[in-house]
Design a protein around this motif. Structure first.
Motif, PDB file in Angstrom:
ATOM      1  N   ARG A   1      47.952  36.082  40.761  1.00 54.29           N
ATOM      2  CA  ARG A   1      47.589  37.421  40.131  1.00 54.29           C
ATOM      3  C   ARG A   1      48.140  37.446  38.630  1.00 54.29           C
ATOM      4  O   ARG A   1      49.242  37.215  38.761  1.00 54.29           O
ATOM      5  CB  ARG A   1      47.533  38.875  40.822  1.00 54.29           C
ATOM      6  CG  ARG A   1      46.598  38.791  42.173  1.00 54.29           C
ATOM      7  CD  ARG A   1      45.259  38.863  41.975  1.00 54.29           C
ATOM      8  NE  ARG A   1      44.677  38.912  43.294  1.00 54.29           N
ATOM      9  CZ  ARG A   1      44.092  37.996  44.053  1.00 54.29           C
ATOM     10  NH1 ARG A   1      44.132  36.880  43.566  1.00 54.29           N
ATOM     11  NH2 ARG A   1      43.573  38.094  45.039  1.00 54.29           N
TER      12      ARG A   1
ATOM     13  N   ASN B   1      47.636  26.760  46.636  1.00 54.96           N
ATOM     14  CA  ASN B   1      46.621  26.275  45.988  1.00 54.96           C
ATOM     15  C   ASN B   1      47.070  25.564  44.982  1.00 54.96           C
ATOM     16  O   ASN B   1      47.769  25.758  44.012  1.00 54.96           O
ATOM     17  CB  ASN B   1      45.447  27.376  45.635  1.00 54.96           C
ATOM     18  CG  ASN B   1      44.818  28.080  46.644  1.00 54.96           C
ATOM     19  OD1 ASN B   1      43.909  27.568  47.186  1.00 54.96           O
ATOM     20  ND2 ASN B   1      45.202  29.367  46.715  1.00 54.96           N
TER      21      ASN B   1
ATOM     22  N   SER C   1      46.477  22.375  41.945  1.00 55.95           N
ATOM     23  CA  SER C   1      45.537  21.687  41.278  1.00 55.95           C
ATOM     24  C   SER C   1      45.631  20.187  40.899  1.00 55.95           C
ATOM     25  O   SER C   1      46.774  19.728  41.192  1.00 55.95           O
ATOM     26  CB  SER C   1      45.415  22.358  39.857  1.00 55.95           C
ATOM     27  OG  SER C   1      45.238  23.865  39.794  1.00 55.95           O
TER      28      SER C   1
ATOM     29  N   ASP D   1      40.487  22.640  51.102  1.00 61.50           N
ATOM     30  CA  ASP D   1      39.895  24.178  50.873  1.00 61.50           C
ATOM     31  C   ASP D   1      38.576  24.077  50.560  1.00 61.50           C
ATOM     32  O   ASP D   1      37.962  23.064  49.989  1.00 61.50           O
ATOM     33  CB  ASP D   1      40.584  24.722  49.699  1.00 61.50           C
ATOM     34  CG  ASP D   1      40.875  26.054  49.815  1.00 61.50           C
ATOM     35  OD1 ASP D   1      40.051  26.876  50.386  1.00 61.50           O
ATOM     36  OD2 ASP D   1      41.738  26.725  48.940  1.00 61.50           O
TER      37      ASP D   1
ATOM     38  N   GLU E   1      34.806  38.963  57.582  1.00 56.53           N
ATOM     39  CA  GLU E   1      34.774  40.098  57.182  1.00 56.53           C
ATOM     40  C   GLU E   1      34.476  40.844  58.444  1.00 56.53           C
ATOM     41  O   GLU E   1      34.504  42.261  58.094  1.00 56.53           O
ATOM     42  CB  GLU E   1      33.663  40.028  56.195  1.00 56.53           C
ATOM     43  CG  GLU E   1      34.299  39.376  54.775  1.00 56.53           C
ATOM     44  CD  GLU E   1      33.610  39.756  53.582  1.00 56.53           C
ATOM     45  OE1 GLU E   1      32.167  40.398  53.674  1.00 56.53           O
ATOM     46  OE2 GLU E   1      33.741  39.403  52.262  1.00 56.53           O
TER      47      GLU E   1
ATOM     48  N   TYR F   1      38.762  39.649  54.899  1.00 57.95           N
ATOM     49  CA  TYR F   1      39.271  41.069  54.715  1.00 57.95           C
ATOM     50  C   TYR F   1      39.339  41.687  56.239  1.00 57.95           C
ATOM     51  O   TYR F   1      40.090  42.858  56.221  1.00 57.95           O
ATOM     52  CB  TYR F   1      37.974  41.581  53.742  1.00 57.95           C
ATOM     53  CG  TYR F   1      37.874  41.213  52.563  1.00 57.95           C
ATOM     54  CD1 TYR F   1      39.368  40.414  51.866  1.00 57.95           C
ATOM     55  CD2 TYR F   1      36.920  41.373  51.768  1.00 57.95           C
ATOM     56  CE1 TYR F   1      39.001  40.042  50.644  1.00 57.95           C
ATOM     57  CE2 TYR F   1      36.892  40.930  50.436  1.00 57.95           C
ATOM     58  CZ  TYR F   1      38.021  40.184  49.811  1.00 57.95           C
ATOM     59  OH  TYR F   1      37.950  39.759  48.816  1.00 57.95           O
TER      60      TYR F   1
HETATM   61  P1  C2E Z   1      40.489  29.969  47.527  1.00 62.40           P
HETATM   62  O1  C2E Z   1      41.761  29.374  47.644  1.00 62.40           O
HETATM   63  O2  C2E Z   1      39.360  29.542  48.339  1.00 62.40           O
HETATM   64  O3  C2E Z   1      40.912  31.640  48.189  1.00 62.40           O
HETATM   65  C1  C2E Z   1      40.202  32.334  48.753  1.00 62.40           C
HETATM   66  C2  C2E Z   1      39.621  33.357  47.860  1.00 62.40           C
HETATM   67  O4  C2E Z   1      38.534  34.247  48.806  1.00 62.40           O
HETATM   68  C3  C2E Z   1      40.357  34.294  47.228  1.00 62.40           C
HETATM   69  O5  C2E Z   1      39.924  34.940  45.975  1.00 62.40           O
HETATM   70  C4  C2E Z   1      40.511  35.598  48.286  1.00 62.40           C
HETATM   71  O6  C2E Z   1      40.992  36.722  47.798  1.00 62.40           O
HETATM   72  C5  C2E Z   1      39.062  35.660  48.754  1.00 62.40           C
HETATM   73  N1  C2E Z   1      38.869  36.277  50.101  1.00 62.40           N
HETATM   74  C6  C2E Z   1      39.544  36.218  51.262  1.00 62.40           C
HETATM   75  N2  C2E Z   1      39.088  36.673  52.125  1.00 62.40           N
HETATM   76  C7  C2E Z   1      37.861  37.084  51.858  1.00 62.40           C
HETATM   77  C8  C2E Z   1      36.758  37.877  52.403  1.00 62.40           C
HETATM   78  O7  C2E Z   1      36.819  38.317  53.629  1.00 62.40           O
HETATM   79  N3  C2E Z   1      35.679  38.091  51.776  1.00 62.40           N
HETATM   80  C9  C2E Z   1      35.515  37.583  50.557  1.00 62.40           C
HETATM   81  N4  C2E Z   1      34.409  37.999  49.796  1.00 62.40           N
HETATM   82  N5  C2E Z   1      36.581  36.984  49.646  1.00 62.40           N
HETATM   83  C10 C2E Z   1      37.735  36.767  50.502  1.00 62.40           C
HETATM   84  P2  C2E Z   1      40.856  34.769  44.700  1.00 62.40           P
HETATM   85  O8  C2E Z   1      42.295  35.362  45.141  1.00 62.40           O
HETATM   86  O9  C2E Z   1      40.014  35.653  43.737  1.00 62.40           O
HETATM   87  O10 C2E Z   1      41.046  33.415  44.439  1.00 62.40           O
HETATM   88  C11 C2E Z   1      40.057  32.825  43.874  1.00 62.40           C
HETATM   89  C12 C2E Z   1      40.502  31.412  43.870  1.00 62.40           C
HETATM   90  O11 C2E Z   1      41.236  31.002  42.981  1.00 62.40           O
HETATM   91  C13 C2E Z   1      41.141  30.629  45.208  1.00 62.40           C
HETATM   92  O12 C2E Z   1      39.996  30.326  46.009  1.00 62.40           O
HETATM   93  C14 C2E Z   1      41.645  29.553  44.620  1.00 62.40           C
HETATM   94  O13 C2E Z   1      40.860  28.356  44.358  1.00 62.40           O
HETATM   95  C15 C2E Z   1      42.112  29.789  43.141  1.00 62.40           C
HETATM   96  N6  C2E Z   1      43.442  30.173  43.268  1.00 62.40           N
HETATM   97  C16 C2E Z   1      44.001  31.390  43.564  1.00 62.40           C
HETATM   98  N7  C2E Z   1      45.422  31.533  43.231  1.00 62.40           N
HETATM   99  C17 C2E Z   1      45.485  29.898  42.858  1.00 62.40           C
HETATM  100  C18 C2E Z   1      47.055  29.278  42.415  1.00 62.40           C
HETATM  101  O14 C2E Z   1      48.088  29.909  42.689  1.00 62.40           O
HETATM  102  N8  C2E Z   1      46.678  28.302  41.845  1.00 62.40           N
HETATM  103  C19 C2E Z   1      45.350  27.505  41.863  1.00 62.40           C
HETATM  104  N9  C2E Z   1      45.383  26.475  41.400  1.00 62.40           N
HETATM  105  N10 C2E Z   1      44.336  28.061  42.146  1.00 62.40           N
HETATM  106  C20 C2E Z   1      44.504  29.455  42.607  1.00 62.40           C
END
Ligand code: C2E
Ligand code: MG
Ligand code: MG
Ligand code: MG
Length: 280
Positions: free
Chosen positions: A63, A118, A120, A180, A240, A259
């Protein structure tokens, strides 16, 4: 006359293009500043065991704590961090912060606590990631922490021969690889052979419709079968509700995240909600 129109149009486009470019430039500058200022922070989302619901680990989700804009989600800055090359430094910082967080609580965490990052594509193009992972694991007692790297198919597709070597070495030091968002990209099952993948994370789009939409349910079943035949374990993302959980449990999915079990939160909140014994 048409030439006037064209000139005007050209000017407009040049102006518009410039604005887009300078916006991009200023956001890149802003990202650089934020990395230097340490504004990227780890949030932790619990990963639980399918059957018992016991805590198995956490996924680190970055974040941006922006001083003016507040909390910015990763989708709004990861693509630019990737294209500007800043992602490597940002992720390295994140790993340092997570290491410090975990070290302070390692005695209270369940054994073999899974911690997932995660990663890249840019990070997979040099052997530096191997050193990073070694450094990350070094201070922990043996068998206390299991490090997971989460890669999407987008990352894997950009692999080079060096990436192959990198993953071999990572496997040697016990680092686990999870694919992933499995099922959404231009999957080539070849990648499952080429790299020592340990886990598949089923994309939440399939989980969301588990047991309600026939096609999603089939896809989900196929991924679970594929994983068991290849000796990979499965993590279901985006769980969920109790119905989804029950279906996944019936299918023998080993790990779940969503969630229903907990949202991504700062470390202190994660510990309070999922690790510390509930007194009060
Ligand atoms: P991701 O790795 O597939 O992470 C899962 C996303 O789904 C996360 O969104 C998480 O908050 C969300 N999520 C988890 N449980 C639920 C649920 O029950 N329902 C729904 N609707 N969503 C859920 P977030 O945190 O917004 O992250 C989005 C994407 O951003 C991640 O998908 C990942 O691809 C990327 N990301 C996040 N942190 C990093 C990082 O440190 N480095 C890199 N390269 N990418 C990151
Ligand atoms: Mg992930
Ligand atoms: Mg995912
Ligand atoms: Mg995703």
């Amino acid at each position: 006359p048409s030439w006037l129109l064209l000139t005007l149009l050209g000017l407009l486009m040049a102006y518009g293009g410039h604005r887009v470019l300078s916006r991009r430039n200023s956001l890149t500058t802003e990202l650089h500043r934020a990395v230097e200022a340490g504004e990227f922070v780890p949030f932790y989302q619990p990963v639980v065991q399918g059957g018992s619901g016991e805590l198995a680990g956490a996924e680190v989700l970055v974040r941006w704590m922006h001083p003016v804009e507040g909390l910015i989600p990763p989708n709004q800055f990861i693509p630019l961090a990737e294209s500007s090359g800043l992602i490597v430094k940002m992720t390295n910082q994140l790993m340092d912060k997570v290491q410090a967080d975990l070290l302070g609580q390692v005695k209270n965490l369940p054994e073999r606590f899974h911690i997932g990052f995660n990663i890249s594509a840019a990070h997979c193009r040099s052997m530096e990631l191997l050193e990073r992972c070694r450094d990350f694991l070094k201070p922990f007692p043996p068998a206390s922490i299991v490090l997971f790297l989460e890669l999407t198919e987008r990352e894997i597709i950009q692999a080079t021969p060096l990436t192959d070597e990198l993953f071999k070495q990572l496997d040697n030091i016990g680092v686990q690889v999870a694919l992933d968002d499995f099922g959404t990209g231009n999957s080539s099952l070849e990648y499952l052979q080429r790299f020592t993948v340990n886990a598949l994370k089923i994309d939440q789009s399939f989980v969301a419709k588990a047991d309600s939409d026939a096609l999603s349910t089939h896809i989900l079943d196929i991924i679970v079968d594929l994983a068991s035949r290849l000796d990979l374990f499965v993590v279901a993302e985006g769980v969920e509700n109790a119905m989804q959980r029950a279906y996944l449990e019936k299918r023998g999915v080993e790990y779940m995240q969503g969630y229903l079990f907990g949202r991504p939160v700062p470390f202190a909140d994660f510990i309070a909600a999922h690790v510390a014994p509930t007194s009060k």
